[in-house]
Design a protein around this motif. Sequence first.
Motif, PDB file in Angstrom:
ATOM      1  N   ARG A 106       0.807  -1.227   0.000  1.00 43.66           N
ATOM      2  CA  ARG A 106       0.000   0.000   0.000  1.00 43.66           C
ATOM      3  C   ARG A 106       0.834   1.269   0.000  1.00 43.66           C
ATOM      4  O   ARG A 106       0.436   2.274  -0.569  1.00 43.66           O
ATOM      5  CB  ARG A 106      -0.926   0.004   1.206  1.00 43.66           C
ATOM      6  N   GLN A 107       1.985   1.231   0.664  1.00 41.99           N
ATOM      7  CA  GLN A 107       2.765   2.454   0.810  1.00 41.99           C
ATOM      8  C   GLN A 107       3.993   2.497  -0.093  1.00 41.99           C
ATOM      9  O   GLN A 107       4.733   3.465  -0.085  1.00 41.99           O
ATOM     10  CB  GLN A 107       3.211   2.609   2.273  1.00 41.99           C
ATOM     11  N   GLY A 108       4.245   1.436  -0.862  1.00 49.59           N
ATOM     12  CA  GLY A 108       5.364   1.430  -1.792  1.00 49.59           C
ATOM     13  C   GLY A 108       6.730   1.319  -1.155  1.00 49.59           C
ATOM     14  O   GLY A 108       7.723   1.768  -1.720  1.00 49.59           O
ATOM     15  N   MET A 109       6.812   0.710  -0.003  1.00 52.63           N
ATOM     16  CA  MET A 109       8.080   0.551   0.701  1.00 52.63           C
ATOM     17  C   MET A 109       8.755  -0.751   0.246  1.00 52.63           C
ATOM     18  O   MET A 109       8.171  -1.554  -0.468  1.00 52.63           O
ATOM     19  CB  MET A 109       7.855   0.506   2.204  1.00 52.63           C
ATOM     20  N   THR A 110       9.986  -0.959   0.705  1.00 51.37           N
ATOM     21  CA  THR A 110      10.763  -2.152   0.387  1.00 51.37           C
ATOM     22  C   THR A 110      11.266  -2.748   1.694  1.00 51.37           C
ATOM     23  O   THR A 110      11.548  -2.022   2.640  1.00 51.37           O
ATOM     24  CB  THR A 110      11.978  -1.775  -0.484  1.00 51.37           C
ATOM     25  N   ILE A 111      11.408  -4.072   1.730  1.00 48.10           N
ATOM     26  CA  ILE A 111      11.978  -4.736   2.899  1.00 48.10           C
ATOM     27  C   ILE A 111      13.425  -5.064   2.559  1.00 48.10           C
ATOM     28  O   ILE A 111      13.700  -5.858   1.668  1.00 48.10           O
ATOM     29  CB  ILE A 111      11.203  -6.003   3.268  1.00 48.10           C
ATOM     30  N   VAL A 112      14.367  -4.429   3.269  1.00 46.65           N
ATOM     31  CA  VAL A 112      15.785  -4.530   2.954  1.00 46.65           C
ATOM     32  C   VAL A 112      16.526  -5.214   4.106  1.00 46.65           C
ATOM     33  O   VAL A 112      16.410  -4.779   5.254  1.00 46.65           O
ATOM     34  CB  VAL A 112      16.390  -3.125   2.741  1.00 46.65           C
ATOM     35  N   PRO A 113      17.277  -6.274   3.831  1.00 51.20           N
ATOM     36  CA  PRO A 113      18.117  -6.875   4.878  1.00 51.20           C
ATOM     37  C   PRO A 113      19.270  -5.932   5.227  1.00 51.20           C
ATOM     38  O   PRO A 113      19.957  -5.426   4.338  1.00 51.20           O
ATOM     39  CB  PRO A 113      18.642  -8.155   4.241  1.00 51.20           C
ATOM     40  N   LEU A 114      19.486  -5.707   6.513  1.00 50.65           N
ATOM     41  CA  LEU A 114      20.539  -4.797   6.953  1.00 50.65           C
ATOM     42  C   LEU A 114      21.770  -5.541   7.455  1.00 50.65           C
ATOM     43  O   LEU A 114      22.892  -5.215   7.078  1.00 50.65           O
ATOM     44  CB  LEU A 114      20.006  -3.872   8.053  1.00 50.65           C
ATOM     45  N   VAL A 115      21.561  -6.529   8.320  1.00 47.51           N
ATOM     46  CA  VAL A 115      22.695  -7.260   8.893  1.00 47.51           C
ATOM     47  C   VAL A 115      22.259  -8.675   9.257  1.00 47.51           C
ATOM     48  O   VAL A 115      21.119  -8.891   9.665  1.00 47.51           O
ATOM     49  CB  VAL A 115      23.290  -6.497  10.108  1.00 47.51           C
ATOM     50  N   MET A 116      23.161  -9.637   9.051  1.00 47.41           N
ATOM     51  CA  MET A 116      22.942 -11.023   9.466  1.00 47.41           C
ATOM     52  C   MET A 116      23.989 -11.332  10.526  1.00 47.41           C
ATOM     53  O   MET A 116      25.166 -11.017  10.340  1.00 47.41           O
ATOM     54  CB  MET A 116      23.104 -11.975   8.274  1.00 47.41           C
ATOM     55  N   TYR A 117      23.555 -11.943  11.640  1.00 44.57           N
ATOM     56  CA  TYR A 117      24.484 -12.152  12.748  1.00 44.57           C
ATOM     57  C   TYR A 117      24.073 -13.348  13.593  1.00 44.57           C
ATOM     58  O   TYR A 117      22.954 -13.847  13.495  1.00 44.57           O
ATOM     59  CB  TYR A 117      24.550 -10.899  13.627  1.00 44.57           C
ATOM     60  N   PHE A 118      25.008 -13.822  14.405  1.00 41.17           N
ATOM     61  CA  PHE A 118      24.720 -14.806  15.438  1.00 41.17           C
ATOM     62  C   PHE A 118      24.411 -14.019  16.702  1.00 41.17           C
ATOM     63  O   PHE A 118      25.196 -13.163  17.111  1.00 41.17           O
ATOM     64  CB  PHE A 118      25.931 -15.709  15.697  1.00 41.17           C
ATOM     65  N   ASN A 119      23.266 -14.292  17.344  1.00 34.55           N
ATOM     66  CA  ASN A 119      22.927 -13.569  18.565  1.00 34.55           C
ATOM     67  C   ASN A 119      23.674 -14.174  19.751  1.00 34.55           C
ATOM     68  O   ASN A 119      24.497 -15.079  19.596  1.00 34.55           O
ATOM     69  CB  ASN A 119      21.411 -13.531  18.782  1.00 34.55           C
ATOM     70  N   HIS A 120      23.384 -13.696  20.954  1.00 34.32           N
ATOM     71  CA  HIS A 120      24.119 -14.143  22.139  1.00 34.32           C
ATOM     72  C   HIS A 120      23.900 -15.617  22.452  1.00 34.32           C
ATOM     73  O   HIS A 120      24.704 -16.238  23.129  1.00 34.32           O
ATOM     74  CB  HIS A 120      23.753 -13.277  23.346  1.00 34.32           C
ATOM     75  N   ARG A 121      22.807 -16.216  21.927  1.00 33.98           N
ATOM     76  CA  ARG A 121      22.565 -17.649  22.126  1.00 33.98           C
ATOM     77  C   ARG A 121      23.151 -18.495  21.007  1.00 33.98           C
ATOM     78  O   ARG A 121      23.040 -19.712  21.013  1.00 33.98           O
ATOM     79  CB  ARG A 121      21.062 -17.912  22.207  1.00 33.98           C
ATOM     80  N   GLY A 122      23.772 -17.872  20.015  1.00 32.53           N
ATOM     81  CA  GLY A 122      24.380 -18.597  18.918  1.00 32.53           C
ATOM     82  C   GLY A 122      23.430 -18.898  17.772  1.00 32.53           C
ATOM     83  O   GLY A 122      23.751 -19.692  16.899  1.00 32.53           O
ATOM     84  N   LEU A 123      22.236 -18.278  17.751  1.00 31.16           N
ATOM     85  CA  LEU A 123      21.267 -18.479  16.681  1.00 31.16           C
ATOM     86  C   LEU A 123      21.473 -17.427  15.597  1.00 31.16           C
ATOM     87  O   LEU A 123      21.825 -16.287  15.884  1.00 31.16           O
ATOM     88  CB  LEU A 123      19.841 -18.366  17.226  1.00 31.16           C
ATOM     89  N   VAL A 124      21.217 -17.820  14.354  1.00 28.14           N
ATOM     90  CA  VAL A 124      21.349 -16.881  13.235  1.00 28.14           C
ATOM     91  C   VAL A 124      20.114 -15.995  13.202  1.00 28.14           C
ATOM     92  O   VAL A 124      18.986 -16.482  13.143  1.00 28.14           O
ATOM     93  CB  VAL A 124      21.502 -17.629  11.899  1.00 28.14           C
TER      94      VAL A 124
END
Length: 160
Positions: A106-124
């Motif tokens: 509806r608003q013409g926006m885009t979903i953009v990946p900014l960063v991929m990381y392992f969190n403090h529990r070791g999950l992606v």
Amino acid sequence: MAKAQTPEEKNYKVIAENRRARREYAIEDDLEVGIQLMGSEVKSLRQGGAQITECYAEVDDGELWLVNSYIAPYEQAKTWKHEERRRRKLLASRREIARMWNATQRQGMTIVPLVMYFNHRGLVKMKVGIAKGKKLADKRATDAKRDWNRQKQRLLKQQG
């Protein structure tokens, strides 16, 4: 400059970052989402083989998908290798997915990946931003503002 890690963040590690996203898009909102991966993909990410600069996310049939992301092949996985550029499902709540669908359709926006990381529990995990594309004049204004802030900091450092 690297941020000092606290003991509970000892496993936090950035895998891939999309630096061009902040220049190309005006990020309105960001969200942390999970990502559904195969075992060989996770092992490849632990070795640091990923690229998210050319990928994007889309909402399709009520699900959030990461399209055109690259995860390098894991050489030790002989039987169950993964495709390098397959669509990967992103994990978010239904409410957040509905909000993203609304923003994109509806608003013409885009979903953009900014960063991929392992969190403090070791999950992606992945941080995605709901963004609107910048025009050339907006990019120039952002650059001028950033340069002025740098110059201002230099002047304050020389005086103090």
